[in-house]
Write a protein that holds these residues in place. Structure first.
Motif, PDB file in Angstrom:
ATOM      1  N   LYS A 160       7.069  11.214 -12.724  1.00  0.00           N
ATOM      2  CA  LYS A 160       8.551  11.328 -13.233  1.00  0.00           C
ATOM      3  C   LYS A 160       9.366  10.124 -13.669  1.00  0.00           C
ATOM      4  CE  LYS A 160       9.654  12.968  -8.404  1.00  0.00           C
ATOM      5  NZ  LYS A 160      10.168  12.701  -6.997  1.00  0.00           N
ATOM      6  N   LEU A 161       8.031   8.902 -14.231  1.00  0.00           N
ATOM      7  CA  LEU A 161       8.598   7.896 -14.792  1.00  0.00           C
ATOM      8  C   LEU A 161       8.386   8.492 -15.948  1.00  0.00           C
ATOM      9  CD1 LEU A 161       8.128   4.610 -15.412  1.00  0.00           C
ATOM     10  CD2 LEU A 161       5.400   5.391 -16.400  1.00  0.00           C
ATOM     11  N   THR A 162       9.884   8.186 -16.795  1.00  0.00           N
ATOM     12  CA  THR A 162      10.082   8.952 -17.971  1.00  0.00           C
ATOM     13  C   THR A 162       9.455   7.690 -18.568  1.00  0.00           C
ATOM     14  OG1 THR A 162      12.408   7.370 -18.199  1.00  0.00           O
ATOM     15  CG2 THR A 162      12.333   9.470 -17.284  1.00  0.00           C
ATOM     16  N   SER A 163       9.303   8.428 -20.952  1.00  0.00           N
ATOM     17  CA  SER A 163       8.658   7.152 -21.316  1.00  0.00           C
ATOM     18  C   SER A 163      10.428   6.323 -21.930  1.00  0.00           C
ATOM     19  CB  SER A 163       8.475   8.056 -22.800  1.00  0.00           C
ATOM     20  OG  SER A 163       9.827   8.555 -22.985  1.00  0.00           O
ATOM     21  N   GLU A 164      11.702   6.264 -21.775  1.00  0.00           N
ATOM     22  CA  GLU A 164      12.098   4.756 -21.767  1.00  0.00           C
ATOM     23  C   GLU A 164      11.886   4.085 -20.585  1.00  0.00           C
ATOM     24  OE1 GLU A 164      13.630   8.474 -20.801  1.00  0.00           O
ATOM     25  OE2 GLU A 164      13.157   8.457 -22.966  1.00  0.00           O
ATOM     26  N   SER A 165      11.455   4.545 -19.545  1.00  0.00           N
ATOM     27  CA  SER A 165      11.501   3.022 -18.735  1.00  0.00           C
ATOM     28  C   SER A 165      10.374   2.939 -18.682  1.00  0.00           C
ATOM     29  CB  SER A 165      11.086   4.217 -16.781  1.00  0.00           C
ATOM     30  OG  SER A 165      11.833   4.979 -16.899  1.00  0.00           O
ATOM     31  N   SER A 166      10.644   1.564 -17.852  1.00  0.00           N
ATOM     32  CA  SER A 166       9.701   0.078 -18.458  1.00  0.00           C
ATOM     33  C   SER A 166       8.436   0.546 -17.438  1.00  0.00           C
ATOM     34  CB  SER A 166      10.306  -1.154 -18.256  1.00  0.00           C
ATOM     35  OG  SER A 166       9.332  -2.054 -17.818  1.00  0.00           O
ATOM     36  N   LEU A 167       7.525   0.778 -17.132  1.00  0.00           N
ATOM     37  CA  LEU A 167       6.425   1.004 -15.780  1.00  0.00           C
ATOM     38  C   LEU A 167       6.465  -0.611 -15.406  1.00  0.00           C
ATOM     39  CD1 LEU A 167       3.873   2.657 -14.959  1.00  0.00           C
ATOM     40  CD2 LEU A 167       2.725   1.111 -16.169  1.00  0.00           C
ATOM     41  N   GLN A 169       0.997  -1.018   0.059  1.00  0.00           N
ATOM     42  CA  GLN A 169      -0.102  -0.135  -0.550  1.00  0.00           C
ATOM     43  C   GLN A 169       0.469   1.570   0.296  1.00  0.00           C
ATOM     44  OE1 GLN A 169      -2.985   0.224   3.492  1.00  0.00           O
ATOM     45  NE2 GLN A 169      -3.618   2.027   2.418  1.00  0.00           N
ATOM     46  N   GLU A 170       1.962   1.288   0.967  1.00  0.00           N
ATOM     47  CA  GLU A 170       3.061   2.677   0.776  1.00  0.00           C
ATOM     48  C   GLU A 170       3.289   1.872  -0.528  1.00  0.00           C
ATOM     49  OE1 GLU A 170       5.528   1.619   4.071  1.00  0.00           O
ATOM     50  OE2 GLU A 170       3.336   1.868   6.100  1.00  0.00           O
ATOM     51  N   ALA A 171       4.107   1.285  -1.070  1.00  0.00           N
ATOM     52  CA  ALA A 171       4.410   1.216  -2.164  1.00  0.00           C
ATOM     53  C   ALA A 171       3.958   2.261  -3.855  1.00  0.00           C
ATOM     54  CB  ALA A 171       5.065   0.371  -2.809  1.00  0.00           C
ATOM     55  N   PHE A 172       2.699   1.433  -3.256  1.00  0.00           N
ATOM     56  CA  PHE A 172       1.467   2.752  -4.479  1.00  0.00           C
ATOM     57  C   PHE A 172       1.649   3.767  -3.970  1.00  0.00           C
ATOM     58  CE2 PHE A 172       0.653  -2.164  -5.851  1.00  0.00           C
ATOM     59  CZ  PHE A 172       1.163  -1.823  -8.053  1.00  0.00           C
ATOM     60  N   ILE A 173       1.225   4.224  -3.104  1.00  0.00           N
ATOM     61  CA  ILE A 173       0.969   5.448  -2.802  1.00  0.00           C
ATOM     62  C   ILE A 173       2.094   6.565  -4.005  1.00  0.00           C
ATOM     63  CG2 ILE A 173       1.320   6.968  -1.445  1.00  0.00           C
ATOM     64  CD1 ILE A 173      -0.314   5.194   0.707  1.00  0.00           C
ATOM     65  N   GLN A 174       3.009   6.116  -3.100  1.00  0.00           N
ATOM     66  CA  GLN A 174       4.570   6.642  -3.801  1.00  0.00           C
ATOM     67  C   GLN A 174       4.655   6.617  -5.284  1.00  0.00           C
ATOM     68  OE1 GLN A 174       6.957   8.501  -2.456  1.00  0.00           O
ATOM     69  NE2 GLN A 174       5.529   8.165  -0.981  1.00  0.00           N
ATOM     70  N   VAL A 175       3.856   4.913  -6.484  1.00  0.00           N
ATOM     71  CA  VAL A 175       3.982   4.882  -7.348  1.00  0.00           C
ATOM     72  C   VAL A 175       3.141   6.072  -7.895  1.00  0.00           C
ATOM     73  CG1 VAL A 175       2.373   3.839  -9.170  1.00  0.00           C
ATOM     74  CG2 VAL A 175       4.460   2.593  -7.255  1.00  0.00           C
ATOM     75  N   PHE A 176       2.105   6.220  -7.096  1.00  0.00           N
ATOM     76  CA  PHE A 176       1.087   7.536  -7.630  1.00  0.00           C
ATOM     77  C   PHE A 176       1.215   8.521  -7.565  1.00  0.00           C
ATOM     78  CE2 PHE A 176      -2.401   4.187  -6.478  1.00  0.00           C
ATOM     79  CZ  PHE A 176      -2.190   2.910  -8.171  1.00  0.00           C
ATOM     80  N   LYS A 177       2.207   9.074  -6.106  1.00  0.00           N
ATOM     81  CA  LYS A 177       2.633  10.362  -6.131  1.00  0.00           C
ATOM     82  C   LYS A 177       3.435  11.205  -7.334  1.00  0.00           C
ATOM     83  CE  LYS A 177       1.316  11.170  -1.331  1.00  0.00           C
ATOM     84  NZ  LYS A 177       2.303  10.962  -0.140  1.00  0.00           N
ATOM     85  N   ASN A 178       4.430   9.871  -7.809  1.00  0.00           N
ATOM     86  CA  ASN A 178       5.336  10.085  -8.497  1.00  0.00           C
ATOM     87  C   ASN A 178       5.095   9.997 -10.296  1.00  0.00           C
ATOM     88  OD1 ASN A 178       7.563  10.583  -6.864  1.00  0.00           O
ATOM     89  ND2 ASN A 178       7.511   9.418  -5.789  1.00  0.00           N
TER      90      ASN A 178
END
Length: 176
Positions: free
Chosen positions: A61-68, A49-58
């Motif tokens: 910052k996800l670059t298009s080159e990054s694999s989701l 749960q804490e990790a997904f909160i960070q995923v949604f907040k950030n």
């Protein structure tokens, strides 16, 4: 544009349904990482749960080159490591001379079942289990593991070899 990219775009616009779709797409695999790393279902749920909160907040910052998937996995693994640090998991520093030699094991004598191996991994001390999971299941190198945990590469290797040996012993005991 792949479906996940469309979901990310919608999440960035604040679409609550997209957040749910993203969570549904990745939560099961990420929960399994959390469970392997923490060793407890309730702790795994909290860390996830804490990790997904960070995923949604950030997401910005996800670059298009990054694999989701890789990006989310990295956030989840970092949250698991943070959880273990708070638990004060101890990684015994050892020198090269203390590292056990890898031995050949005839595994045909042991009827290793998946459940026996999973049980054995679950019984490992947190330090051994963490290194074993990061190396085998998350496919990090010993160098990467050492960097993540703030230990030497030889300690990461030693913790891994000791964990493997402990798993073999536990499975052997269970299957005799």
């Amino acid at each position: 544009m792949p479906v996940t990219d469309q979901i990310v775009v919608r999440c960035r616009k604040g679409d609550a349904r997209a957040f749910h779709e993203l969570y549904e797409a990745y939560s099961k695999a990420m929960y399994n990482i959390c469970l392997r790393m923490t060793g407890h279902a309730s702790d795994a749920e909290d860390v996830l749960q804490e990790a997904f909160i960070q995923v949604f907040k950030n997401l910005d910052k996800l670059t298009s080159e990054s694999s989701l998937t890789a990006w989310i996995k990295r956030i989840v693994v970092n949250h698991c490591l943070s959880y273990l640090r708070k638990k004060k998991v101890y990684f015994e520093e050892v020198g090269e001379a203390d590292a056990p030699e890898e031995t050949e094991v005839d595994e045909t004598h042991h009827a290793m079942t998946v459940s026996a191996v999973k049980d054995a991994i679950g019984q490992l001390p947190d330090g051994y289990r963490t290194v074993l999971n990061l190396y085998i299941f998350e496919e990090y190198s010993h160098r990467e593991i050492a960097g993540m945990l703030g230990i030497s590469e030889s300690t990461a290797k030693t913790q891994f070899m000791r964990a493997k040996e402990k798993v073999r012993q536990l499975v052997k005991l269970k299957t005799q």
